[in-house]
Design a protein around this motif. Structure first.
Motif, short mmCIF file in Angstrom:
data_model
loop_
_atom_site.label_atom_id
_atom_site.label_comp_id
_atom_site.label_asym_id
_atom_site.label_seq_id
_atom_site.Cartn_x
_atom_site.Cartn_y
_atom_site.Cartn_z
N VAL A 792 0.83 -1.20 0.00
CA VAL A 792 0.00 0.00 0.00
C VAL A 792 0.87 1.25 0.00
CG1 VAL A 792 -1.52 1.41 1.46
CG2 VAL A 792 -2.08 -0.97 1.00
N LEU A 793 0.51 2.20 -0.83
CA LEU A 793 1.21 3.48 -0.90
C LEU A 793 0.26 4.57 -0.41
CD1 LEU A 793 2.67 3.02 -4.49
CD2 LEU A 793 3.84 2.60 -2.30
N LEU A 794 0.79 5.48 0.42
CA LEU A 794 -0.03 6.58 0.91
C LEU A 794 0.49 7.89 0.35
CD1 LEU A 794 -0.14 5.48 4.66
CD2 LEU A 794 -1.92 5.14 2.94
N SER A 795 -0.43 8.69 -0.17
CA SER A 795 -0.02 10.01 -0.65
C SER A 795 -1.08 11.02 -0.25
CB SER A 795 0.16 9.98 -2.18
OG SER A 795 -0.99 9.45 -2.79
N ASP A 796 -0.81 12.30 -0.56
CA ASP A 796 -1.71 13.38 -0.17
C ASP A 796 -2.02 13.36 1.32
OD1 ASP A 796 -1.72 13.83 -2.85
OD2 ASP A 796 -3.80 13.23 -3.18
N TYR A 797 -1.00 13.05 2.09
CA TYR A 797 -1.22 12.87 3.53
C TYR A 797 -0.95 14.17 4.28
CZ TYR A 797 3.76 12.12 2.85
OH TYR A 797 5.06 12.24 2.45
N SER A 798 -1.65 14.32 5.37
CA SER A 798 -1.40 15.46 6.25
C SER A 798 -0.39 15.03 7.32
CB SER A 798 -2.71 15.88 6.93
OG SER A 798 -3.13 14.83 7.80
N ALA A 799 0.07 16.01 8.09
CA ALA A 799 1.00 15.69 9.17
C ALA A 799 0.33 14.75 10.17
CB ALA A 799 1.44 16.99 9.87
N GLU A 800 -0.97 14.99 10.39
CA GLU A 800 -1.70 14.16 11.34
C GLU A 800 -1.80 12.73 10.83
OE1 GLU A 800 -5.84 15.05 11.98
OE2 GLU A 800 -5.67 14.57 14.11
N ASP A 801 -2.07 12.61 9.51
CA ASP A 801 -2.13 11.27 8.93
C ASP A 801 -0.82 10.54 9.20
OD1 ASP A 801 -4.68 11.50 7.82
OD2 ASP A 801 -3.93 12.42 5.97
N LYS A 802 0.25 11.28 8.98
CA LYS A 802 1.57 10.65 9.12
C LYS A 802 1.79 10.19 10.55
CE LYS A 802 6.09 10.70 7.26
NZ LYS A 802 7.05 11.26 6.30
N THR A 803 1.47 11.04 11.50
CA THR A 803 1.62 10.67 12.91
C THR A 803 0.77 9.44 13.23
OG1 THR A 803 1.56 13.05 13.27
CG2 THR A 803 1.63 11.64 15.23
N ARG A 804 -0.46 9.50 12.75
CA ARG A 804 -1.37 8.39 13.07
C ARG A 804 -0.89 7.08 12.44
NH1 ARG A 804 -7.15 11.62 12.42
NH2 ARG A 804 -7.70 11.54 14.63
N VAL A 805 -0.41 7.16 11.21
CA VAL A 805 0.07 5.94 10.58
C VAL A 805 1.24 5.37 11.34
CG1 VAL A 805 1.23 5.00 8.54
CG2 VAL A 805 -0.76 6.50 8.27
N GLU A 806 2.18 6.25 11.69
CA GLU A 806 3.36 5.74 12.39
C GLU A 806 2.98 5.12 13.71
OE1 GLU A 806 5.68 4.99 10.82
OE2 GLU A 806 5.65 6.35 9.11
#
Length: 919
Positions: A792-806
RNA sequence: GGGCGAUUAGCUCAGGGGUAGAGCGCCACGUUGACAUCGUGGAGGUCGGUGGUUCGAAACCACCAUCGCCCACCA
């Protein structure tokens, strides 16, 4: 633990233990919670309605017991005068005897014997249902103590002039040869005739014609009535006719009661055999001539040709006589209401006899006020209307019955016919100064069963003594009952309770619906559609079920039909569902004030629910088995899933509290089901595996997760316990060791207190569920095998998305079965895409995805989004909406429109890319 | 004649002034270490009709239709 939940293996043992340990014994102290059971007929067995009602009462009782208030569910049975007497008489008939062969005392002894053998059946069934009643307080309406209360109440009411003896028309059941109350008479439309008879005028100047549905009663006619303004008959008023057959001269009178439009406008008046005629007779001082014997034959006062004839034979004879005399004008077909006794089914006769009555007016007044001012509340509220309706038009209550089984009326007569009322003969003699030399004879009649039932809420609690139970539990908390006995029972309890116990008998009346079969038919033996709750618990094979339904029928010729229907509906009999599944089903169906179709599909679903809970518990115990909970570090910080599930659990407790308080057991059950299956099992258990099955996870984290899993399960079991006592007890006790609990039972465990919600965790989890959902949707719709891991590739992400994914990377990987999860700035063209808010989730196509299929899938999403957008924009373009709707609503629509627009744009973009790929 | 209730997905039923929900059933894929009494995804509804109130009605109001129940003395 077994792989599958087996209710039979555990239920009965737990119940025996509970009962022996005394968990159900009445609590002590103020402000207790109390339900008195609507006492079932002692000679009956429990049917689905009882099981339903018992489930509701038990659930409420267990709930309050867990909340720590003094609790009592008061059990007992009713002597059910007519019903029981009929059962035993039928037994005697089968032995070729009648009750008269045994005599009164012998017969009553026989009924007591039958009561002893039969009474245990009901308590056995209640135990199977898990009913947490206080058996040590079990009562029977004809117990010595309760009988004494009946006598006390009767005497006091008599002394106050609220009970009297009177000769008037009553509903008489000529088969049972007893009086009935108005309530015990059911009138239904039946096909009949309207006979038109000519009554010759005495002066020989012609005749008038009366229309009647009861020709045989003409023997007792003492007048003919017409409407005072009826021009046709003005000249006849005050004249007389000569009654055919009998030869009696009777007057023609004028009375408003007569409807000139109906029949001929002339009504024959038989004051001794019709309630209306009786009233007219009173108004006009007419003679009352009784035509019938107590078994509805023509009596010996009548012309010889008719004496001894059954009323229906007499009817034919009378009609024939009129025909022979040339006085039968014609016969019309006519549908009329035929009154029948609710027990015997025979046509009830208005019959002139001496009976005992309760003067209900003075008792009704406070009983009406108590509901008006809210001291008693009906749930649902609209039943109070039914109550008022009836209470405001009450006739005096005929309480004497010419039966042998019941509370004998405490009244004695001397030879002169004087009446002495008192508790017993000794007291009567003392109270009224009757010498021992004067012979006294006790009244032969017994009291209407509902007379003692009306005293039930306080007689069972020990009134008139000031018992601890009266202090703790009167007024009782709630009465749980069906609408069919609001008049019979509820209203009378209110009247008697207020009169004698000094307060309302209960604060709330929860009225539930009737259990019907899957087609909405009432369950009845003669329809052959009865389900025995025990058969649903234990299961039953087809042959036994057929046998059960077809034996002992009142109309044996129905057997083949019943057998056929049964074989069609249950080709394999009924499987074992267990008590908890049955109870959960009842609760789920307990919606407000509507009848319930009992659907086997539902109970099967809830059996599966039990199994689900069982297996989630099995997982919890197995997966945490090796973990030492003492190793949870003091600094342990619960993970997102743990914070989330605890927050959701709090939401559940709040919801269940809220719904129990308003008697919405269906909504409480739904909340329990939803949490257990779709939050705890579907998500939390799966999330927990990420930690527990991860060899690299820190020991402290594993221990923390194990602790949370066990804690949450334990709390959940306590929440479920009032509805599903057996399975929760079985599992709950297995948690004792792990959680170092010393409790012996969940019956007396604490009800969970709800705590604050963790909104941050809830929104993080909602986000996570959305992302997983997006990926699963691609997988599902692209038919990617669940076992196949995808990148799975994630794009168009926000900073919050990134934090949540990690923060949740490993969870995502596991739940969506990912091969890899990477952030990228641009995605390759050949991808299947899911959008989650702004986040673009892409699954590269290589080998996984069919372009055409993906195009189709996205197109569908696009259409849906475009539709939604159009709707939203439509609203926003409406000036009225923007001007007048609340700001928050408008803002919400704007946000929605933005989201749709963005989604739409990106779907279009993706569709274009796919299209270019295809070229 | 009065009163009450129901009408929402194929079935059984929740909900309730702000984009229609559950269980069962149905379709597709699936033997991943709690559960096939299972998992994941999906299809499926102009909320009985007509009017009204409202920016907005499936929800509130009125009327109507159909079904059901209770009460009532038309011979």
């Amino acid at each position: 633990m077994q792989k599958t939940f087996e209710p039979q293996a555990i239920e009965q043992a737990h119940y025996e233990r509970w009962e022996q340990a005394g968990y159900f014994a009445a609590g002590e102290g103020q402000d207790g919670f109390c339900i008195v059971i609507p006492p079932p007929n002692v000679t009956g067995t429990l049917h689905m309605g009882h099981a339903f009602q018992d489930t509701i009462m038990d659930t409420l009782t267990r709930y309050h017991r867990m909340r720590g208030v003094p609790t009592l569910w008061q059990p007992g049975t009713d002597h059910a005068g007519i019903a029981t007497q009929m059962v035993v008489e039928r037994q005697l008939n089968a032995e070729g005897q009648t009750r008269h062969d045994l005599g009164r005392d012998g017969f009553v002894d026989r009924v007591w014997q039958w009561k002893e053998t039969s009474g245990g059946k009901i308590s056995g069934q209640m135990r199977r249902l898990g009913a947490s009643v206080d058996w040590s307080r079990d009562r029977f309406t004809m117990d010595e103590g309760l009988s004494e209360v009946v006598r006390d109440v009767f005497v006091q009411l008599y002394d106050e002039g609220l009970i009297y003896r009177g000769k008037r028309l009553v509903n008489w059941d000529p088969v049972l040869r007893t009086a009935l109350s108005d309530l015990e008479v059911l009138s239904d439309d039946e096909a009949g005739h309207l006979w038109h008879f000519r009554y010759p005028l005495t002066d020989g100047r012609g005749h008038l014609t009366v229309a009647t549905t009861r020709p045989e009663t003409m023997l007792g006619d003492t007048a003919v009535a017409v409407h005072p303004n009826d021009e046709r008959y003005q000249h006849l008023i005050g004249k007389t006719i000569e009654l055919p057959i009998v030869g009696r001269e009777i007057p023609i009178i004028a009375d408003d009661y007569v409807d000139p439009e109906f029949g001929t406008g002339c009504v024959k008046i038989t004051p001794a055999h019709d309630f209306n005629d009786y009233e007219i007779g009173q108004r006009h001082n007419l003679e009352m001539i009784n035509v019938l014997t107590d078994d509805a034959r023509i009596n010996d006062e009548m012309p010889t040709a008719y004496r001894g004839l059954d009323r229906f034979d007499a009817r034919k004879r009378v009609v024939q006589a009129f025909e022979d005399l040339g006085l039968l004008e014609h016969i019309d077909d006519h549908t009329l209401k035929v009154p029948r006794g609710d027990r015997s089914g025979s046509v009830v006769e208005p019959y002139l006899t001496d009976q005992w009555y309760v003067r209900v007016g003075p008792l009704a007044k406070p009983a009406i006020e108590a509901v008006e001012d809210g001291r008693i509340r009906f749930v649902p509220e609209n039943w109070s209307k039914t109550y008022f309706n009836w209470m405001n038009s009450l006739e005096d209550w005929c309480i004497s019955r010419q039966l042998w089984w019941g509370h004998r009326i405490p009244a004695w007569y001397d030879d002169a016919g004087n009446i002495f009322v008192g508790k017993d003969e000794d007291e009567v003699r003392r109270k009224h100064g009757v010498e021992a030399s004067v012979a006294l004879r006790q009244d032969d009649d017994v009291l209407d069963t509902w007379f003692s039932s009306a005293l039930w809420p306080f007689s069972t609690l020990g009134w008139p003594e000031k018992t601890p139970a009266m202090a703790s539990f009167y007024p009782t908390s709630v009465l749980v009952t069906g609408f069919d006995i609001i008049f019979f029972w509820v209203a009378r309890m209110v009247m008697m309770g207020m009169k004698f116990a000094g307060d309302v008998p209960f604060r709330e009346v929860y009225i539930h619906g009737l259990i019907r079969d899957q087609d909405g038919q009432k369950m009845s033996k003669s329809k052959g559609n009865v389900l025995d709750p025990i058969d649903l618990i234990d299961g039953i094979d087809l042959e036994s079920l057929v046998a059960k339904r077809t034996t002992g029928l009142m109309q044996p010729h129905l057997a083949p039909k019943i057998e056929k229907a049964t074989r069609r509906q249950f080709p394999d009999g009924i499987p074992e569902f267990g008590t908890d599944a049955l109870r959960f089903t009842f609760a789920s169906l307990a919606t407000t004030g509507r009848d319930i179709r009992f659907d086997l599909g539902r109970i099967e679903g809830y059996r599966n629910f039990c199994n689900k809970l069982w297996n989630a518990s099995r997982f919890t115990l197995q997966a945490t088995q090796e973990i030492d909970l003492d190793t949870v570090p003091e600094s342990y910080e619960p993970s997102l899933p743990e914070r989330w599930i605890r927050s959701r659990l709090n939401a559940l407790v709040d919801e269940v509290d809220r719904q129990f308080a308003r008697y919405r057991l269906d909504l409480a059950a739904q909340a329990m089901y939803e949490f257990t299956w779709h939050e705890f099992c579907d998500w939390f258990v799966e999330l927990a595996k990420s930690t527990l099955y991860d060899d690299d996870a820190a020991a402290g984290d594993k221990a923390g997760m194990a602790k949370t899993l066990l804690d949450v399960l334990d709390t959940l079991l306590r929440v479920l316990h009032p509805l599903m006592p057996f399975i929760t007890e079985e599992i709950g006790l297995q948690l004792n060791d792990r959680l170092q609990l010393e409790r012996e039972s969940l019956c007396t465990a604490d009800w969970p207190k709800s705590c604050a919600r963790d909104t941050g965790a809830e929104s993080d989890m909602t986000w996570l569920q959305g992302v997983v959902g997006g990926i699963r949707q691609i997988r599902g719709e692209m038919d990617i095998a669940p076992g196949r891991a995808v990148p799975v590739l994630l794009s168009d992400y926000s900073a919050e998305d990134k934090t949540r994914v990690e923060a949740a990377r490993s969870l995502l990987m596991r739940l969506a079965n990912l091969q890899s999860l990477e952030f990228v700035d641009t995605t390759p063209t050949a991808c299947a895409v899911a959008l989650h808010s702004n986040l673009r989730i892409s699954v590269p196509m290589a080998g996984l995805i069919d372009i055409a299929k993906e195009q189709e899938r996205l197109q569908k999403q696009r259409d849906k989004t475009a539709q939604d957008l159009a709707k939203t924009e439509g609203k926003l373009n409406n000036k009225n909406f923007v001007d007048r709707a609340p700001e928050a609503v408008v803002a919400q629509e704007r946000r929605r429109a933005d989201e749709h627009r963005s989604t739409l744009a990106r779907l279009d973009e993706q569709l274009q890319e796919l299209a270019s790929l295809k070229d």
